[in-house]
Design a protein around this motif. Sequence first.
Motif, PDB file in Angstrom:
ATOM      1  N   UNK A 158       0.817  -1.213   0.000  1.00  0.00           N
ATOM      2  CA  UNK A 158       0.000   0.000   0.000  1.00  0.00           C
ATOM      3  C   UNK A 158       0.851   1.264   0.000  1.00  0.00           C
ATOM      4  N   UNK A 159       2.164   1.098  -0.036  1.00  0.00           N
ATOM      5  CA  UNK A 159       3.017   2.289  -0.099  1.00  0.00           C
ATOM      6  C   UNK A 159       2.636   3.114  -1.319  1.00  0.00           C
ATOM      7  N   UNK A 160       2.606   4.436  -1.188  1.00  0.00           N
ATOM      8  CA  UNK A 160       2.266   5.265  -2.349  1.00  0.00           C
ATOM      9  C   UNK A 160       3.291   5.077  -3.471  1.00  0.00           C
ATOM     10  N   UNK A 161       2.821   5.223  -4.698  1.00  0.00           N
ATOM     11  CA  UNK A 161       3.723   5.115  -5.859  1.00  0.00           C
ATOM     12  C   UNK A 161       4.251   6.510  -6.176  1.00  0.00           C
ATOM     13  N   UNK A 162       5.560   6.702  -6.119  1.00  0.00           N
ATOM     14  CA  UNK A 162       6.093   8.044  -6.402  1.00  0.00           C
ATOM     15  C   UNK A 162       6.055   8.362  -7.893  1.00  0.00           C
TER      16      UNK A 162
END
Lengths: 472, 65
Positions: A245-249
């Motif tokens: 679920x880490x944001x996609x940079x």
Amino acid sequence: MANEELTSGTIAGMAARLRQGEVSPVEVTAAHLARIERLNETLKAYLTVLPERAMAAARLAEAEIRGGQYRGPLHGVPVAVKDLFAIKGERMTCGSTIMASHVAEQQATVNQRLEDAGAVLLGTLNMHEFAWGGTSINPHYGTPRNPWDGERMPGGSSGGSGVATGTGLAMGTLGSDTGGSIRIPASLSGVVGLKPTYGRVSRHGVYPLCWSLDHPGPLTRSVADAALMLQAIAGHDANDPTTSRLPVPDYAQQLTGDVRGLRVGVPRALFFDQIDPQVAAAVEAAIAALDGLGVACVDVDLPLMRHVPTASLTLMVVEAYAVHETLLRNHSQAYGSDVRVRLALGATVTGAQYLKAQCFRSLLTQEVSQALQSVDALVTPTTLMTAARVDEPVVRIDGEDVVVAANLARFTRAFNMTGSPALSLPCGFDDRGLPIGLQIVGRPFDEGTVLRLAHAYEQHTPWHQRVPVLSD
Amino acid sequence: MTNKETLRYLVTEMAGATLSEAEWAQVEAQAEGLQAGLQALDALDLGAAEPAVEFDCSEGDGHGE
């Protein structure tokens, strides 16, 4: 407009022209389909071409762009995917005759995300049978031909992806990487291949080789294009519980060209032993080039690497056997010989041995993670050699016989076990004109730094400007 | 049973696979190499490591549902 002009260059370059209306998705797609029609019988890159689906998508993209509904840099761009990414309603063989008439009932998340981004799916690409090998020698559908020498293997298992990308049969492609199957064909076929962090890209709808080692990712003609394709396919997917679920940079934003102050580690032991001297020389030159760009290059020690072949093979044969148990029982004679042997090997490993390999994996991940505390990335050769001839199972390196199929993944498979992001890009050519790959490995979910280093290197070296000369 | 007989039992009877003699030679050679490699793993302190079956390289970033 000449077809050649519409099937060369980069996605980033084509995207600007498509957006401005200088070229239309329909003519770009038609040019690709015509080129596939002309060259695929020789190159054997595609297993299934989808002209009607592609032209329908191209017409829709054209209407949307003209109507001011521009979706982004993949809008109207023709791409293709390895034949294990399910396209709902279309044939998916996994490079095997066992699945010759299989029609996908679901849509792989990555394919849906490509279509949502406006990309045009041209078809599905040839591969090593069930992705279980690094050469892409395929006894059922023919072997995709290396763009730089048609007598040589393209590397695998995503061989068709490397060939299609390198020969202008698609602007970019997707492959899957379990022990190096994106990076090996990228290295041998002279393109960029990115294996993202495990969990960065969904595996939903991707026929598995080994659940815990499989990584989908792009093969492209430039580092910036790899960033664009990753941007489209990355991110959490409810259909794949291992996705993060880490944001996609914003990956493109990180391609600044400035890498001053970064530190890279070079694990010399094992990664430079018994390799083609021309490969070693090209990688050493690449390290010097990075140094010239202001990157501090230091040696690092990864002593556990010597156990990686055993642990990696243990995980692969067991998980692959679990996937294929029923098919092997019912169709063992329908597999190619090399795949049948590897699957049989999976039946001989005990559960305790599998778990020991998983324990080793934890130790290896700790060791690589520790090394990456003092450096931003690792740099190694991608493969120990350039592309071997298709009929050359053993080559002579440093005075010793080397079995090609058993050694192509020597430098790549460790980073499937650690789940690290790893990219291969061209860093030179040998005296036969065959491309050499440089591997850059980063911290988990730090694809940005890997891409930034690769892009800066690419912009300061000429290798990506060479294109293969094809004889029709 | 000898090691070779065990291999043949596992592959033929348990897995139901049919191999040629040339393929048997490959399976036997690869199995021998793999077993030797796995014995070498025993020299490591594997007891100190949890198996990475629930694979998570992100150190608790919220993998999984």
